[in-house]
Write an enzyme that holds these catalytic residues in place. Structure first.
Site, PDB file in Angstrom:
ATOM      1  N   LYS A  45       0.759  -1.259  -0.011  1.00  0.00           N
ATOM      2  CA  LYS A  45      -0.117   0.071  -0.117  1.00  0.00           C
ATOM      3  C   LYS A  45       0.815   1.266  -0.034  1.00  0.00           C
ATOM      4  O   LYS A  45       0.507   2.125  -0.866  1.00  0.00           O
ATOM      5  CB  LYS A  45      -1.014   0.056   1.214  1.00  0.00           C
ATOM      6  CG  LYS A  45      -1.853   0.904   1.256  1.00  0.00           C
ATOM      7  CD  LYS A  45      -2.982   0.900   2.451  1.00  0.00           C
ATOM      8  CE  LYS A  45      -3.749  -0.194   2.152  1.00  0.00           C
ATOM      9  NZ  LYS A  45      -4.715  -0.470   3.142  1.00  0.00           N
ATOM     10  N   ARG A  92      -3.476   2.958   8.545  1.00  0.00           N
ATOM     11  CA  ARG A  92      -3.845   1.464   8.063  1.00  0.00           C
ATOM     12  C   ARG A  92      -2.457   0.565   7.772  1.00  0.00           C
ATOM     13  O   ARG A  92      -1.445   1.120   7.566  1.00  0.00           O
ATOM     14  CB  ARG A  92      -4.326   1.797   6.449  1.00  0.00           C
ATOM     15  CG  ARG A  92      -5.528   2.787   6.333  1.00  0.00           C
ATOM     16  CD  ARG A  92      -5.825   2.819   4.920  1.00  0.00           C
ATOM     17  NE  ARG A  92      -6.702   3.893   4.652  1.00  0.00           N
ATOM     18  CZ  ARG A  92      -8.100   3.566   4.428  1.00  0.00           C
ATOM     19  NH1 ARG A  92      -8.537   2.344   4.158  1.00  0.00           N
ATOM     20  NH2 ARG A  92      -8.979   4.705   4.272  1.00  0.00           N
ATOM     21  N   GLY A  95      -8.334  -7.545   4.638  1.00  0.00           N
ATOM     22  CA  GLY A  95      -9.127  -7.841   6.021  1.00  0.00           C
ATOM     23  C   GLY A  95      -8.290  -8.374   7.199  1.00  0.00           C
ATOM     24  O   GLY A  95      -8.965  -8.516   8.057  1.00  0.00           O
ATOM     25  N   MET A 135      -5.576  -7.492   8.622  1.00  0.00           N
ATOM     26  CA  MET A 135      -5.071  -6.507   9.615  1.00  0.00           C
ATOM     27  C   MET A 135      -5.738  -5.451   9.963  1.00  0.00           C
ATOM     28  O   MET A 135      -6.866  -5.262   9.222  1.00  0.00           O
ATOM     29  CB  MET A 135      -3.470  -6.070   9.284  1.00  0.00           C
ATOM     30  CG  MET A 135      -2.462  -7.473   9.220  1.00  0.00           C
ATOM     31  SD  MET A 135      -0.844  -6.930   8.949  1.00  0.00           S
ATOM     32  CE  MET A 135      -1.188  -6.654   7.187  1.00  0.00           C
ATOM     33  N   ARG A 168      -3.855  -1.386  -6.283  1.00  0.00           N
ATOM     34  CA  ARG A 168      -2.947  -2.668  -6.010  1.00  0.00           C
ATOM     35  C   ARG A 168      -3.481  -3.627  -7.107  1.00  0.00           C
ATOM     36  O   ARG A 168      -4.442  -3.484  -7.691  1.00  0.00           O
ATOM     37  CB  ARG A 168      -3.188  -3.428  -4.679  1.00  0.00           C
ATOM     38  CG  ARG A 168      -4.449  -3.772  -4.453  1.00  0.00           C
ATOM     39  CD  ARG A 168      -4.891  -4.108  -3.139  1.00  0.00           C
ATOM     40  NE  ARG A 168      -6.399  -4.511  -2.419  1.00  0.00           N
ATOM     41  CZ  ARG A 168      -6.721  -4.486  -1.331  1.00  0.00           C
ATOM     42  NH1 ARG A 168      -6.006  -4.623  -0.477  1.00  0.00           N
ATOM     43  NH2 ARG A 168      -7.986  -5.097  -1.327  1.00  0.00           N
ATOM     44  N   HIS A 188     -16.225  -8.353   1.951  1.00  0.00           N
ATOM     45  CA  HIS A 188     -15.233  -9.261   2.533  1.00  0.00           C
ATOM     46  C   HIS A 188     -15.298 -10.477   2.053  1.00  0.00           C
ATOM     47  O   HIS A 188     -14.565 -11.450   1.600  1.00  0.00           O
ATOM     48  CB  HIS A 188     -15.039  -9.220   4.115  1.00  0.00           C
ATOM     49  CG  HIS A 188     -14.205 -10.253   4.585  1.00  0.00           C
ATOM     50  ND1 HIS A 188     -14.602 -11.645   5.024  1.00  0.00           N
ATOM     51  CD2 HIS A 188     -12.988 -10.245   4.973  1.00  0.00           C
ATOM     52  CE1 HIS A 188     -13.397 -12.264   5.309  1.00  0.00           C
ATOM     53  NE2 HIS A 188     -12.411 -11.422   5.579  1.00  0.00           N
ATOM     54  N   SER A 215      14.345 -40.657  -7.509  1.00  0.00           N
ATOM     55  CA  SER A 215      12.871 -39.984  -7.221  1.00  0.00           C
ATOM     56  C   SER A 215      13.116 -39.498  -5.899  1.00  0.00           C
ATOM     57  O   SER A 215      13.191 -40.651  -4.913  1.00  0.00           O
ATOM     58  CB  SER A 215      11.662 -40.733  -7.782  1.00  0.00           C
ATOM     59  OG  SER A 215      10.734 -39.869  -7.555  1.00  0.00           O
ATOM     60  N   CYS A 238       8.492 -36.915  -6.302  1.00  0.00           N
ATOM     61  CA  CYS A 238       7.251 -37.781  -6.340  1.00  0.00           C
ATOM     62  C   CYS A 238       6.278 -37.509  -5.132  1.00  0.00           C
ATOM     63  O   CYS A 238       5.344 -38.121  -4.832  1.00  0.00           O
ATOM     64  CB  CYS A 238       7.311 -39.067  -7.051  1.00  0.00           C
ATOM     65  SG  CYS A 238       8.253 -40.351  -5.585  1.00  0.00           S
ATOM     66  N   TYR A 283      12.417 -33.781 -13.616  1.00  0.00           N
ATOM     67  CA  TYR A 283      10.571 -33.442 -13.585  1.00  0.00           C
ATOM     68  C   TYR A 283      10.262 -33.426 -12.048  1.00  0.00           C
ATOM     69  O   TYR A 283      10.911 -33.886 -11.511  1.00  0.00           O
ATOM     70  CB  TYR A 283      10.305 -35.015 -14.061  1.00  0.00           C
ATOM     71  CG  TYR A 283      10.311 -36.308 -13.705  1.00  0.00           C
ATOM     72  CD1 TYR A 283       9.391 -36.749 -12.761  1.00  0.00           C
ATOM     73  CD2 TYR A 283      11.407 -36.860 -13.782  1.00  0.00           C
ATOM     74  CE1 TYR A 283       9.572 -37.768 -11.919  1.00  0.00           C
ATOM     75  CE2 TYR A 283      11.826 -38.161 -12.930  1.00  0.00           C
ATOM     76  CZ  TYR A 283      10.702 -38.631 -11.885  1.00  0.00           C
ATOM     77  OH  TYR A 283      10.773 -39.551 -11.417  1.00  0.00           O
TER      78      TYR A 283
END
Length: 882
Positions: A28, A98, A107, A109, A342, A461, A771, A838, A858
């Site tokens: 923010k 804020r 919402g 904090m 944002r 919210h 793996s 895996c 992988y």
């Protein structure tokens, strides 16, 4: 002297990229600085940095004298910028306080508005503005917020007083209260405050300000913020910034208002301005869902000049940030102010459409587009919709706002706590029904399949959080009546539903049904297909699936899996007939009895492997040999033991004694994996026969030569692997020679014991591939059971010992180091070794990025997480290029 506080214009002047500004100033604060820098109408203020938050906790949750002095110094500069004085009744500077973490946490904090008001300031401010109602409406809001956020007093104590005054005067809406009524509310609130603190409501604005800054820092570690961080992989070490900003008032007059808007539709991705606003209101009224707001398009009629200016600002912001923006704005007496922007949260469908269309528009390139979509958001595309026939036959009993798309059916629960309790009791299908949700409901919302609220708009919210979670949500369904005390939901036709009754929600249309409706798997195409083509072109990491059945394998292939990285052969035996023969095998006392039982199992295994090979075609299939913790398969009751004894030619008593002898104190570390094959080589021989014969049969049938991949589990010593591999090779070579085919095959192992990782160079002398079985590797590295850890991990999260579940996201510092060691040692011995993962970690985006960075070949994950892993792998490759 270290600098902790920055005016917005100082933040704008910082010579650093936006992501670094966010680390220092929070999201923010960085965005307020950016908007200031590009000349947008932003109420001025200053940001207390995230580094100050760290210092706050280092100092024992206290604001040090040095930080206090710096805050007050910037306050003086803000007074000079605004021409107003903090605490001066004649020309008061009022501010909002804020939170602002570097990643948006809507919402989670705390916020305090109208700070700086006191009895003296309110009296003079009302006289100067000639608008007592506006001033005392602001003052009563401030007292209640301060009591709740800063002092931790129950909101209900003040809400009950407010509702009582409305009821006594016969008012329906908050806006019905007159200035005199609001003065009465302020006095009642101050008396209520004094009951809870004899010192009374503070009149010193400096005390108010420092208390609010400390409260926002403190809210970084409130329960809901900790839960949100864990669910969204946000480190607790980041801290939050605090933004102190000059107040502008949407509740000052009928020419004032406040709203929330998105530069594109966050539910569909359509390139149209989307949002809501309320006239004569403050921002909390829009997001809290207390009043149902107006669509942003109607602002063109209400205040055309402001609407035109706002549209231009939207275009500027989207061009600046190269992403869809979520903005908060206020109009004070006809003048537009931007309070926040944002990158907007959005549904998965919207995220894909926005990314693809922004590439088509020339605003971003494909690599930027790939980084715009959260891999976890793709889960939203892979969850059920209503069956067409069942949906057409159903009749909606009410319609609210289509806040978050998808379909959900489940039993009604009226509080987040009840949802959590039901989940613990094994209930799976739950709908959370509320008048409106609040941040305290976060855990229940995460567990619920759908959310239904009576009040609130598309940016309430409930709507924002549900879209972020990918949970179906219908909000603002005002024709319903909910009594959370009585746990009843009253429909427009008078029907009353109670806890446990079934309802269904269509989050794409806003429809509510008082019945259970069948759901079906979704269909994927369009923007998804285009986007995933980009992902596949960008990534280097392959994505396989964990699949034990042809159905799972087929689903995974449809989602883009490039083979099977883990077939758990013990999972093929849960069918009643199969488990009977499996139990005969593990309880047999002689080699002959065991081989006879194995001969019954062989056809199952061979047939299943054939089906997997056919489904995967040219893609590899890694078959893990038996790794059953015996306690999962042993017969437990006399009814299960009796027929088993008869089939084995044993007495009931003898078999029961045999079963008792096989029970283990710690079966997860007991006689399983390669240890079974060492004790009973005939098991490995049977499985090898099933694998090789299935591969030969399908190779001949399809004309595509299959290369079987046999994986030996739970190896911790190279001699174990060599012993089992000797059996595998002898059987495989004999069968292949007899077949006449020139078939190759691979024998590898799982790295799931720390010792295996540490001696991977030796193990690679025998293993042709590794793996990483990170479920067991995590369990054995941490030294706690994955089945029992959930009982105490919540205490670790709440005490900031762990920030996430190590079984969900890989522990880079511990388990990750073992993986790195094994990769390096394995490659040193066998440079061409194939490396995969895996465990369940294979579908976690942060783990996938880790796997890319350490050089795995992988990842393998469950079928429905394959698209997620494909995108995560692409993002890892894009980030690595930067």
């Amino acid at each position: 002297m270290e600098k902790f506080v920055y005016l917005f214009k100082e933040g704008a002047a910082l010579d650093m990229p936006l992501n670094k500004k966010k680390e220092l100033l929070g999201g923010k604060g960085a965005n307020l600085a950016e908007m200031t820098g590009i000349g947008l109408p932003v109420p001025q203020g200053f940001t207390v940095s995230t580094e100050a938050c760290t210092k706050y906790y280092e100092d024992g949750a206290k604001i040090s004298d040095e930080l206090k002095a710096e805050i007050l110094g910037k306050l003086k500069e803000l007074e000079e910028i605004t021409g107003r004085n903090f605490g001066d009744p004649n020309n008061p500077l009022l501010v909002s306080v804020r939170s602002g973490a570097r990643e948006s946490m809507p919402g989670m904090m705390d916020t305090v508005l109208n700070l700086g008001l006191s009895d003296a300031v309110a009296k003079q401010f009302a006289a100067d503005t000639k608008n007592e109602r506006f001033v005392y409406d602001s003052y009563r809001r401030f007292i209640q917020m301060y009591a709740d956020v800063v002092r931790g007093f129950p909101k209900s104590a003040f809400e009950h007083q407010f509702d009582a005054i409305k009821e006594a005067k016969g008012y329906e809406f908050d806006t019905d209260l007159t200035a005199e009524d609001l003065k009465e509310v302020v006095e009642v609130y101050k008396k209520e405050f004094a009951k809870l603190d004899p010192a009374g409501f503070p009149q010193d604005p400096i005390e108010q300000l420092l208390g609010a800054v400390g409260a926002v820092f403190g809210s970084w570690n409130n329960d809901r913020a900790i839960t949100y961080r864990r669910l969204n992989d946000i480190p607790g070490s980041w801290g939050t910034a605090v933004n102190v900003q000059q107040m502008v008032y949407g509740n000052r007059s009928d020419m004032s208002g406040t709203g929330v808007a998105f530069t594109r539709n966050p539910a569909t991705g359509e390139n149209v301005l989307y949002g809501e606003y309320l006239m004569n209101a403050q921002g909390e009224d829009v997001v809290a869902g207390i009043r149902t707001p107006n669509p942003i398009a109607t602002l063109a009629d209400t205040m055309p000049d402001c609407y035109e200016q706002f549209q231009k600002i939207c275009d500027i912001l989207e061009e600046h940030y190269k992403d869809m923006q979520d903005m908060e704005f206020t109009i004070e007496d006809g003048k537009l102010f931007m309070l926040q922007t944002r990158n907007g949260k959005r549904t998965a469908q919207a995220a894909l459409r926005i990314a693809v269309e922004m590439v088509d528009e020339g605003m971003i390139d494909k690599d930027q587009a790939l980084l715009m979509v959260d891999p976890k958001a793709l889960d939203q595309l892979l969850h059920p919709n209503f069956d067409d026939a069942a949906y057409k036959a159903a009749k909606a009993v009410a319609t609210g706002l289509a806040a978050s798309p998808g379909a959900a059916t489940g039993m009604v629960y009226f509080t987040a706590e009840d949802v959590m309790e039901a989940s613990e009791n094994g209930v799976q299908d739950m709908i959370l029904v509320r008048n409106e949700t609040s941040p305290e409901d976060i855990e229940g919302m995460n567990l619920a399949h759908g959310i239904l609220t009576v009040r609130g708009g598309m940016t309430s919210h409930a709507a924002v959080v549900a879209r972020g979670m990918g949970t179906c949500c219908v909000s603002g369904c005002g024709v319903l009546k909910v009594s959370e005390a009585d746990k009843t939901l009253t429909l427009p036709n008078g029907q009353v539903l109670t806890e446990g009754d079934w309802i269904s929600l269509n989050g794409s249309t806003g429809e509510v049904f008082a019945e259970k409706i069948k759901t079906v798997a979704p269909e994927i195409g369009g923007d998804f297909a285009t986007f995933m083509e980009w992902a596949d072109a960008a990534r280097t990491l392959k994505v396989r699936t964990n699949a034990d059945t042809p159905r799972d394998a087929k689903q995974a292939r449809e989602f883009g899996a490039e083979g099977i990285g883990l077939c758990r052969t013990e999972h093929m035996f849960f069918d009643e007939e199969r488990i009977f023969n499996f139990r005969r095998m593990i309880t047999a006392e002689t080699v002959e009895a065991r081989e006879e039982a194995l001969s019954k199992i062989l056809p199952y295994q061979r047939s299943d492997f054939e089906a997997l090979y056919r489904t995967m075609g040219k893609y590899g299939v890694t078959i893990r040999f038996l790794d059953p913790p015996l306690h999962e398969f042993l017969p437990h009751t006399d009814e299960e033991i009796a027929p088993l004894a008869e089939s084995l030619g044993m007495t009931f008593e003898a078999l029961k004694e045999r079963v008792d002898s096989l029970k283990e104190f710690n079966p997860m570390m007991g006689h399983r994996g390669c240890r079974l094959a060492v004790t009973y080589p005939e098991i490995a021989a049977m499985q090898t026969r099933a694998v090789i014969e299935a591969a030969i049969n399908v190779s001949k049938e399809t004309g595509t030569m299959i290369t079987p991949e046999i994986m030996i589990p739970l190896v911790g010593e190279v001699k174990e692997l060599a012993f089992v591999k000797k059996t595998v090779v002898a059987v495989a070579d004999e069968i292949i020679a007899a077949s006449g085919l020139d078939m190759d095959y691979k024998v590898g192992t799982m790295i799931e014991i720390p010792r295996a990782a540490l001696t991977a160079d030796k193990i690679a002398e025998e293993a042709e591939f590794f793996s990483f079985g990170t479920n067991d590797l995590t369990q054995m590295t941490f030294g706690f059971s994955r089945d029992d850890a959930g009982k105490f991990l919540t205490d670790y999260y709440s005490n900031n010992i762990y920030e996430h579940d190590p079984f969900a996201t890989i522990d880079v510092d511990g388990v990750g180091q073992l993986v790195k060691i094994a990769v390096e040692k394995g490659k040193a011995t066998r440079p061409d070794i194939k490396l995969g993962i895996c465990g369940e970690h294979g579908g976690d985006p942060k783990t996938v990025e880790f796997c890319h960075n350490v050089g795995l070949t992988y990842v393998s994950c469950s079928p429905f997480r394959v698209p997620l892993a494909r995108l995560a792998a692409a993002q890892a490759a894009v980030k690595a290029k930067k």
